[in-house]
Design an enzyme around this catalytic site. Structure first.
Site, mmCIF file in Angstrom:
data_model
loop_
_atom_site.group_PDB
_atom_site.id
_atom_site.type_symbol
_atom_site.label_atom_id
_atom_site.label_comp_id
_atom_site.label_asym_id
_atom_site.label_seq_id
_atom_site.Cartn_x
_atom_site.Cartn_y
_atom_site.Cartn_z
ATOM 1 C CD GLU A 128 -1.308 15.244 -7.376
ATOM 2 O OE1 GLU A 128 -0.761 16.080 -8.115
ATOM 3 O OE2 GLU A 128 -1.483 14.061 -7.695
ATOM 4 C CB CYS A 141 -8.949 11.691 -4.549
ATOM 5 S SG CYS A 141 -7.476 10.698 -4.644
ATOM 6 C CB CYS A 148 4.727 7.992 -2.268
ATOM 7 S SG CYS A 148 4.275 6.358 -1.627
ATOM 8 C CB CYS A 152 4.113 1.546 -7.012
ATOM 9 S SG CYS A 152 3.741 1.161 -5.285
ATOM 10 C CB CYS A 155 2.705 5.095 -8.625
ATOM 11 S SG CYS A 155 1.945 6.428 -7.696
ATOM 12 C CB CYS A 371 -1.321 8.457 -8.080
ATOM 13 S SG CYS A 371 -1.217 8.332 -6.369
HETATM 14 N N1 SAH Z 1 -0.434 4.189 -1.653
HETATM 15 C C1 SAH Z 1 -1.831 3.898 -1.721
HETATM 16 C C2 SAH Z 1 -2.701 5.054 -2.173
HETATM 17 C C3 SAH Z 1 -2.209 5.903 -3.318
HETATM 18 S S1 SAH Z 1 -2.295 5.208 -4.935
HETATM 19 C C4 SAH Z 1 -2.079 2.651 -2.560
HETATM 20 O O1 SAH Z 1 -1.122 2.124 -3.135
HETATM 21 O O2 SAH Z 1 -3.200 2.176 -2.594
HETATM 22 C C5 SAH Z 1 -4.012 4.997 -5.224
HETATM 23 C C6 SAH Z 1 -4.321 3.978 -6.320
HETATM 24 O O3 SAH Z 1 -3.902 4.492 -7.596
HETATM 25 C C7 SAH Z 1 -3.601 2.655 -6.126
HETATM 26 O O4 SAH Z 1 -4.506 1.589 -6.339
HETATM 27 C C8 SAH Z 1 -2.547 2.677 -7.214
HETATM 28 O O5 SAH Z 1 -2.200 1.364 -7.589
HETATM 29 C C9 SAH Z 1 -3.241 3.463 -8.322
HETATM 30 N N2 SAH Z 1 -2.368 4.108 -9.312
HETATM 31 C C10 SAH Z 1 -1.184 4.710 -9.127
HETATM 32 N N3 SAH Z 1 -0.703 5.191 -10.292
HETATM 33 C C11 SAH Z 1 -1.609 4.884 -11.239
HETATM 34 C C12 SAH Z 1 -1.690 5.105 -12.646
HETATM 35 N N4 SAH Z 1 -0.741 5.750 -13.307
HETATM 36 N N5 SAH Z 1 -2.782 4.642 -13.298
HETATM 37 C C13 SAH Z 1 -3.763 4.003 -12.638
HETATM 38 N N6 SAH Z 1 -3.754 3.771 -11.318
HETATM 39 C C14 SAH Z 1 -2.683 4.199 -10.621
#
Ligand code: SAH
Length: 393
Positions: A128, A141, A148, A152, A155, A371
């Protein structure tokens, strides 16, 4: 906070076991898409594209025409490139394709102008991309991986099964398609690698794509308009700094102590916060660009006064700007959103130590714009034509 779980998230297990289970690799390789019979032109570096054209025994200027079709006019069809001789177009069409990804669904927010695109790649994988607008400014974006391999806990992307790395052409397809969608009134686009995946685990393809984004013959974008967001792979951040690309860096710190980071981002627990921030400072030294430190605000987990004080100390006097991201809830309701008062209190506690703090307001809250949220809903779907949907919110 995780509903029905204490703030320390003990049920998530130790970082080690989770990361082993998720199969995160220290030195990941680029895994190209399954071989297609035709060349995907956006997979080629501009030097490779030049050589490809020269191999067709046409004058050298045909390369400049082709590159302009690919990255300025954003053409989708080789036969429609009318200033190229028909015989050359037909020969290109036999051997190559412009893009290898098809949009299979689009969600448009009713709250703001955010649009979310689901792409199907040539092997049927889904990724996406999100197009956000703030007035004339358009931000694209993009995803760098199918799913992935990191885990995390907040996420959504990490909840699905990891597929593979995208090729550079699959990354550029997302940029070109969404750039084409921005409309006449849009200014220059910005590209952020904040979609699905960890860009520095797909290092080779991400760097190759950025070179095309940077190149004046490609999309001619500078460092203010490209941001790579990483979960904090220390060695890769340093390598990226040494590439001397024109791009900015954002590091998702998300915790104020090593222990909390191990719980929230277990796959990367081998790197301490200090090591990560030292790598970020190195990126600043090499690029001259201040690095954005991202911090997802998870109510009751990393938003206490103590968290704010520790975070302030970590960034104090360093070449960083802080970007706080209120958690965007998923359907499982794993964490609670943070209130505006709590955000204000967190920022006020930080301010003496962190002079530059911004709060990222969520875009497209009604279309699962965080994300991986559209992707996880769509994993089971079968092929079908493009669908435009406008959620009622
Ligand atoms: N793997 C990379 C890029 C993808 S995530 C990274 O970790 O930076 C992009 C951003 O979205 C990251 O800062 C992550 O912490 C944040 N993110 C992921 N899930 C989220 C959510 N549910 N709410 C808010 N931010 C989120």
């Amino acid at each position: 906070m995780l509903r029905s779980a204490p703030a320390s998230l003990p049920h998530l297990g130790s970082g080690g076991s989770v990361s082993q289970f998720r199969g995160y690799r220290v030195s990941p390789q680029t895994e190209p898409a399954p071989k297609e019979s035709k060349i995907h032109l956006r997979d080629l570096s501009l030097l490779e594209l030049r050589e490809f054209v020269t191999g067709h025994h046409v004058p050298a200027y045909r390369y400049r025409q082709l590159v302009s079709w690919l990255y300025c006019k954003l053409a989708n069809d080789l036969l429609s490139m009318t200033d190229l001789p028909l015989a050359f177009r037909e020969s290109l069409d036999r051997e190559a394709v412009v893009h290898a990804s098809q949009v299979v669904s689009i969600q448009t927010s009713n709250v703001d102008a955010t649009r979310k695109f689901l792409f199907e790649l040539s092997d049927g994988s889904l990724v996406e991309s999100v197009l956000m607008r703030h007035g004339k400014r358009a931000t694209v974006c993009v995803s760098s991986q199918v799913g992935c391999p990191l885990d995390c806990v907040f996420c959504q992307t990490g909840m699905g099964v990891f597929g593979r790395n995208l090729t550079s052409g699959e990354i550029l397809d997302q940029v070109c398609h969404l750039k084409g969608e921005t409309g006449e009134d849009a200014g220059k686009i910005h590209v952020v690698f904040m979609g699905m995946g960890e860009p520095l685990l797909n290092y080779h393809s991400v760097v190759k794509a950025i070179r095309v984004l940077n190149d004046p013959e490609g999309l001619d974008m500078g460092s203010r308009r490209i941001t790579v967001s990483t979960a904090g792979l220390v060695g890769r951040i340093r390598s990226l700094a040494d590439e001397r690309l024109r791009c900015s860096l954002a590091v998702s710190l998300n915790a104020s102590s090593d222990e909390k980071r191990r719980q929230l981002m277990p796959a990367l627990s081998r790197h301490s916060l200090e090591e990560i921030l030292a790598a970020a400072a190195y990126f600043h030294d090499r690029s001259g660009r201040r690095v954005t430190i991202e911090y997802v605000l998870l109510h009751g987990v990393n938003t206490s006064r103590e968290d704010a004080r520790l975070l302030g100390k970590l960034v104090r006097g360093r070449p960083f700007k802080l970007n706080l991201i209120p958690y965007n809830p998923d359907k499982e309701g794993r964490f609670e959103s943070i209130s505006d008062e709590e955000i204000d209190r967190f920022v006020r506690t930080l301010l003496p130590d962190a002079p530059t703090v911004t709060v990222r307001r969520s875009k497209g809250p009604d279309i699962d714009a965080a994300c991986g949220q559209l992707w996880t809903q769509s994993l089971a779907r079968t092929k079908r034509p493009v669908q435009e949907s406008r959620d009622s919110g």
